[in-house]
Scaffold this active site. Structure first.
Site, short mmCIF file in Angstrom:
data_model
loop_
_atom_site.label_atom_id
_atom_site.label_comp_id
_atom_site.label_asym_id
_atom_site.label_seq_id
_atom_site.Cartn_x
_atom_site.Cartn_y
_atom_site.Cartn_z
N HIS A 79 0.81 -1.23 0.00
CA HIS A 79 0.00 0.00 0.00
C HIS A 79 0.84 1.27 0.00
O HIS A 79 0.33 2.35 -0.25
CB HIS A 79 -0.90 0.01 1.24
CG HIS A 79 -1.56 -1.31 1.47
ND1 HIS A 79 -1.05 -2.26 2.34
CD2 HIS A 79 -2.65 -1.86 0.91
CE1 HIS A 79 -1.82 -3.32 2.31
NE2 HIS A 79 -2.79 -3.12 1.46
N HIS A 129 -6.93 4.79 5.40
CA HIS A 129 -6.41 3.65 4.62
C HIS A 129 -4.89 3.82 4.48
O HIS A 129 -4.41 4.95 4.25
CB HIS A 129 -7.08 3.60 3.25
CG HIS A 129 -6.75 2.34 2.49
ND1 HIS A 129 -5.57 2.20 1.79
CD2 HIS A 129 -7.42 1.18 2.36
CE1 HIS A 129 -5.55 0.98 1.25
NE2 HIS A 129 -6.66 0.35 1.58
N GLU A 131 -2.85 3.29 2.17
CA GLU A 131 -2.37 3.92 0.92
C GLU A 131 -2.51 5.44 1.00
O GLU A 131 -1.62 6.18 0.57
CB GLU A 131 -3.13 3.38 -0.29
CG GLU A 131 -2.57 3.97 -1.59
CD GLU A 131 -3.31 3.56 -2.83
OE1 GLU A 131 -3.89 2.46 -2.88
OE2 GLU A 131 -3.34 4.37 -3.78
N CYS A 200 -5.99 2.15 -10.62
CA CYS A 200 -5.13 1.25 -11.39
C CYS A 200 -5.93 0.34 -12.32
O CYS A 200 -7.15 0.20 -12.18
CB CYS A 200 -4.25 0.44 -10.44
SG CYS A 200 -5.17 -0.88 -9.65
N SER A 228 -10.05 -4.59 2.70
CA SER A 228 -9.54 -4.43 1.33
C SER A 228 -10.41 -3.43 0.60
O SER A 228 -11.58 -3.69 0.32
CB SER A 228 -9.55 -5.79 0.63
OG SER A 228 -9.54 -5.61 -0.76
N SER A 229 -9.83 -2.27 0.29
CA SER A 229 -10.60 -1.19 -0.34
C SER A 229 -11.19 -1.64 -1.68
O SER A 229 -12.37 -1.46 -1.94
CB SER A 229 -9.68 0.02 -0.55
OG SER A 229 -10.31 0.99 -1.32
N ASN A 230 -10.36 -2.26 -2.52
CA ASN A 230 -10.87 -2.60 -3.87
C ASN A 230 -11.96 -3.67 -3.79
O ASN A 230 -12.87 -3.68 -4.60
CB ASN A 230 -9.72 -2.95 -4.81
CG ASN A 230 -9.20 -4.35 -4.59
OD1 ASN A 230 -9.71 -5.29 -5.15
ND2 ASN A 230 -8.19 -4.49 -3.75
S1 SF4 Z 1 -4.78 -3.00 -6.73
FE1 SF4 Z 1 -3.65 -1.81 -8.28
S2 SF4 Z 1 -2.40 -0.36 -7.11
FE2 SF4 Z 1 -3.11 -1.94 -5.66
S3 SF4 Z 1 -1.45 -3.46 -5.65
FE3 SF4 Z 1 -2.90 -4.11 -7.23
S4 SF4 Z 1 -2.10 -3.21 -9.16
FE4 SF4 Z 1 -1.13 -2.15 -7.45
#
Ligand code: SF4
Length: 316
Positions: A79, A129, A131, A200, A228-230
């Site tokens: 992060h 977060h 990051e 990303c 986990s944000s994503n």
């Molecule tokens: S989600 Fe995107 S920014 Fe985060 S580690 Fe994976 S590729 Fe890198």
């Protein structure tokens, strides 16, 4: 008794991204090179299963550099970290390896470049977060202002509205971020944005695949961790795009079967830090209760790969 039929739409791409892959490899290679214990500042990636597996191999996870002894190597998580962290490690003459994803480092460099040009930075991200903390920590206090919502933009107090740039966290919702960027541009017409999206490729692709299936499913399971944000964004994207029920599950035991009663079609995806073994575990749990037909929903192919740092490529 025969099992009810279920169409299972499997998102592609899903799961591990190149940054996560690299970060895990860095810990494994560090353990091979220096032996256990190797210290890792913060969860290397936000997934308990991954962290537990590395812990079993001899990694020790801590939250602060102060918790690491000087005579053992330390790894910084994918992060990213504030500049003060590697500076302190260097001051203490520690061996350290930075596993910050290169796409996060790209945002750090962007922020620094704007700062050198005399601009104040607005960061779109989530407070607290790692990051966001890492990116804001690239510059002195007050040089990066955080906004989380369009409402935050309205109350933002800046040094000079004519000398501003914005960057974003890499794992945000693509659609929500567009709204915040539009609000920033409306209030500060001179604000400079990134040459290329900060969100990303992995975040974008996983959200696109969910959007492509959201309208044809009764429920969506996102395999991923609560921090986990994503992964959390994938649950939101499914709900916002017409899926009546979306749940984040760390593994099969988290599935709320009662909420799935009567479904005919389900979508499965996984956040960028969730290993495929957990996706398979969830699919197997569904197969145990339903007569499953799997259909892949592929909206992009990925072939991104990042090199590990040089220090790990040369023998000890
Ligand atoms: S989600 Fe995107 S920014 Fe985060 S580690 Fe994976 S590729 Fe890198």
């Amino acid at each position: 008794m025969s099992k009810p039929p279920l169409t299972l739409y499997l998102a592609a791409p899903r799961g591990f991204c190149a940054g996560v892959d690299r970060a895990i490899k860095i810990v494994e290679m560090a353990l091979q090179k220096w032996g256990a214990p190797v210290y890792v500042r913060h969860e290397i990636v936000h997934n308990k299963f991954v962290v537990d597996a590395l812990r079993d191999q001899g990694a020790v996870f801590v939250e602060e550099l102060d918790d690491c002894p000087e005579d053992r190597p330390v790894i910084f998580s994918a992060h990213g970290v504030p500049k003060a962290v590697p500076a302190e490690a260097a001051r203490r003459e520690m061996v350290y390896v930075d596993a910050t994803c290169p796409l996060v480092s790209k945002v750090h460099i962007e922020a620094e470049r704007h700062h050198e040009n005399g601009l104040q930075i607005v960061m779109i991200g989530h407070a607290g977060h790692p990051e966001t903390i890492g990116t804001m920590g690239q510059l002195p206090d007050g040089e990066v202002l955080l906004v989380e919502t369009e409402a935050d933009v309205a109350t933002l107090s800046v040094r000079d509205p004519a000398r501003l740039a914005f960057v974003t966290q890499t794992t945000l919702s693509v659609d929500d971020t567009k709204g915040i960027v539009a609000a920033l541009q409306a209030r500060f017409p001179a604000i400079i944005g990134p040459h290329k999206e900060d969100i990303c490729y992995a975040t974008t692709n996983r959200q696109e695949a969910v959007k492509a299936m959201a309208g044809k499913i009764d429920a969506m399971l996102v395999v991923g961790a609560p921090n986990s944000s994503n992964s959390r964004r994938l649950v939101e994207v499914a709900a916002k795009n017409g899926c009546a029920y979306a749940q984040l599950v760390q593994r099969a035991t988290d599935i709320d079967w009662r909420a799935l009663e009567g479904i005919r079609a389900i979508g499965i995806t996984a956040g960028a830090s969730a290993p495929e073994v957990l996706v398979n575990e969830v699919i197997d749990a569904l197969k145990a209760r339903y007569d499953v037909t799997v259909e892949q929903v592929e909206t992009a192919t990925e072939n991104v790969e990042f090199k590990v740092p040089r220090i790990l490529r040369v023998p000890a």
